[in-house]
Design a protein around this motif. Structure first.
Motif, short mmCIF file in Angstrom:
data_model
loop_
_atom_site.label_atom_id
_atom_site.label_comp_id
_atom_site.label_asym_id
_atom_site.label_seq_id
_atom_site.Cartn_x
_atom_site.Cartn_y
_atom_site.Cartn_z
N PHE A 100 0.83 -1.21 0.00
CA PHE A 100 0.00 0.00 0.00
C PHE A 100 0.87 1.26 0.00
O PHE A 100 0.65 2.18 -0.79
CB PHE A 100 -0.93 -0.03 1.22
N ASP A 101 1.89 1.26 0.88
CA ASP A 101 2.85 2.38 0.92
C ASP A 101 3.41 2.65 -0.45
O ASP A 101 3.47 3.79 -0.91
CB ASP A 101 4.06 2.02 1.82
N LYS A 102 3.87 1.56 -1.09
CA LYS A 102 4.50 1.70 -2.40
C LYS A 102 3.53 2.28 -3.40
O LYS A 102 3.87 3.15 -4.20
CB LYS A 102 4.96 0.31 -2.88
N GLU A 103 2.29 1.79 -3.35
CA GLU A 103 1.28 2.26 -4.30
C GLU A 103 0.93 3.73 -4.12
O GLU A 103 0.76 4.47 -5.08
CB GLU A 103 0.00 1.41 -4.17
N ILE A 104 0.83 4.15 -2.84
CA ILE A 104 0.52 5.56 -2.58
C ILE A 104 1.67 6.45 -3.05
O ILE A 104 1.46 7.47 -3.72
CB ILE A 104 0.25 5.81 -1.06
N ASN A 105 2.89 6.04 -2.73
CA ASN A 105 4.05 6.83 -3.17
C ASN A 105 4.12 6.90 -4.69
O ASN A 105 4.40 7.96 -5.26
CB ASN A 105 5.34 6.24 -2.59
N GLU A 106 3.82 5.78 -5.32
CA GLU A 106 3.79 5.72 -6.78
C GLU A 106 2.73 6.68 -7.33
O GLU A 106 2.96 7.42 -8.28
CB GLU A 106 3.49 4.26 -7.20
N ALA A 107 1.56 6.68 -6.70
CA ALA A 107 0.47 7.55 -7.14
C ALA A 107 0.87 9.02 -7.00
O ALA A 107 0.55 9.86 -7.86
CB ALA A 107 -0.80 7.27 -6.33
N LEU A 108 1.61 9.32 -5.92
CA LEU A 108 2.04 10.71 -5.70
C LEU A 108 3.05 11.16 -6.76
O LEU A 108 2.92 12.24 -7.32
CB LEU A 108 2.64 10.87 -4.29
N VAL A 109 4.04 10.29 -7.04
CA VAL A 109 5.05 10.73 -8.01
C VAL A 109 4.55 10.65 -9.45
O VAL A 109 4.99 11.42 -10.29
CB VAL A 109 6.41 9.95 -7.88
N SER A 110 3.62 9.74 -9.74
CA SER A 110 3.16 9.57 -11.13
C SER A 110 1.90 10.35 -11.43
O SER A 110 1.31 10.16 -12.48
CB SER A 110 2.93 8.10 -11.45
N ASP A 111 1.45 11.17 -10.45
CA ASP A 111 0.32 12.05 -10.74
C ASP A 111 -0.98 11.28 -10.95
O ASP A 111 -1.77 11.61 -11.84
CB ASP A 111 0.63 12.83 -12.04
N HIS A 112 -1.21 10.26 -10.14
CA HIS A 112 -2.44 9.48 -10.29
C HIS A 112 -3.57 9.98 -9.39
O HIS A 112 -4.68 9.48 -9.46
CB HIS A 112 -2.18 7.99 -10.00
N PHE A 113 -3.26 10.94 -8.51
CA PHE A 113 -4.32 11.55 -7.72
C PHE A 113 -4.87 12.75 -8.49
O PHE A 113 -4.14 13.40 -9.25
CB PHE A 113 -3.81 12.02 -6.35
N ALA A 114 -6.13 13.03 -8.27
CA ALA A 114 -6.73 14.23 -8.87
C ALA A 114 -7.73 14.79 -7.87
O ALA A 114 -8.18 14.08 -6.97
CB ALA A 114 -7.44 13.87 -10.17
#
Ligand code: C2E
Ligand code: CA
Ligand code: CA
Ligand code: CA
Length: 279
Positions: free
Chosen positions: A26-40
């Protein structure tokens, strides 16, 4: 050897190992989402009874996962709140909201207040106030245009610390809302100790306010309480004209819900505000 190690871990503490692995993923996925701009962010307008006047917006996060599709904040925020990951997410929300507001201003739109949701862990941390102050300054947004929504539950943890932080936020002219009001089982005494601006009536009371007398009475009581304490009141989750009429007859003046507007992406908000400008 790898297999053996895994077996051993499962033998000693299967549940723990499972939790750790899940958390790690989960940590990895959230960090990935933050750096890859997957949040909106999407923004939901708060309006008066006839839906004409937009009084403010609430920013709500969305996760566009590359494999899993759209993930609701109701799914990932509670998990993120178990660790300091929530602070990274909250900071992303604050930064993105203020950036969006400065963009709208650059497009010539009149600035309206925007509310963000903050977790309890972040609220009581030392980093929140300096972070917000720094971002307000760098985007040149007046504090009075930012609103912070917290739930009652947050106040139960460490009321003294909450009073301190909320007072510092007030010092920046930031507005403070209590979200999901009436669901937190907390004492009413905090209402007079905290520098609050708004109570948001939880949607569970709004849902049947026009069909169940008890729900109507709870809404009425919250509205009177807010009025007596000179707080603003927002009804959330308003889905029908009948609910809006009932709430208006009880004295509610600001409404948020699908009946008026669903949460919308930034460009849709921009066209909406533009239309209003032309009218
Ligand atoms: P909330 O703060 O109580 O937000 C209101 C939720 O009700 C939002 O769900 C919104 O989309 C939904 N809603 C609005 N109008 C209606 C309506 O008329 N009917 C119904 N049934 N629902 C309506 P959403 O966006 O899925 O967010 C769920 C929760 O996740 C939020 O509840 C909030 O607790 C949390 N959340 C969302 N965005 C953020 C964020 O950026 N940071 C943090 N920390 N939490 C967030
Ligand atoms: Ca909220
Ligand atoms: Ca709410
Ligand atoms: Ca809620």
């Amino acid at each position: 050897a790898k297999d053996k190690g895994r077996d051993n871990a499962q033998f000693f503490m299967p549940e723990m190992a499972n939790v750790v692995t899940k958390k790690f993923g989960f940590d990895k996925e959230i960090n990935e989402a933050l750096v890859s701009d997957h949040f909106a962010l999407v923004f939901q307008p708060q309006v008066d009874r006839d839906g004409q006047d937009i009084q403010g917006l609430e920013a709500l996060i969305r996760w566009h996962h590359p494999d899993k599709g759209l993930i609701s904040p109701a799914e990932f925020i509670p998990i993120a709140e178990e660790s300091s990951l929530i602070i990274k997410i909250d900071e992303w929300v604050i930064d993105s909201t203020l950036k969006q507001m400065s963009h709208w201003r650059a497009q010539g739109l009149e600035m309206i207040p925007v509310a963000v949701n903050l977790s309890g862990r972040h609220l009581v941390s030392d980093s929140l106030v300096p972070y917000v102050a720094d971002k307000l300054a760098s985007y040149q947004i007046p504090g009075s245009m930012l609103e912070i929504e917290i739930t009652e539950g947050v106040l139960l943890q460490d009321i003294q610390r909450c009073v301190e932080v909320l007072t510092e936020l007030k010092g920046l002219n930031i507005k403070i809302s209590i979200d999901d009001f009436g669901t937190g089982y907390s004492s009413l005494s905090y209402l007079k100790r905290l520098p609050l601006d708004t109570l948001k009536i939880d949607q569970s009371f709004v849902e049947e306010c026009d069909t169940h007398t008890e729900d109507a009475k709870i809404c009425e009581t919250i509205i009177h309480l807010a009025r007596n304490l000179e707080l603003m009141i927002v009804a959330e989750g308003v889905e029908t004209a009948s609910q809006a009429d009932t709430l208006a007859s009880l004295g509610c003046e600001i409404f948020q819900g699908y009946y008026f507007y669903k949460p919308m992406p930034a460009d849709a908000i921009q066209s909406l505000l533009n239309q209003r400008l032309v009218l």
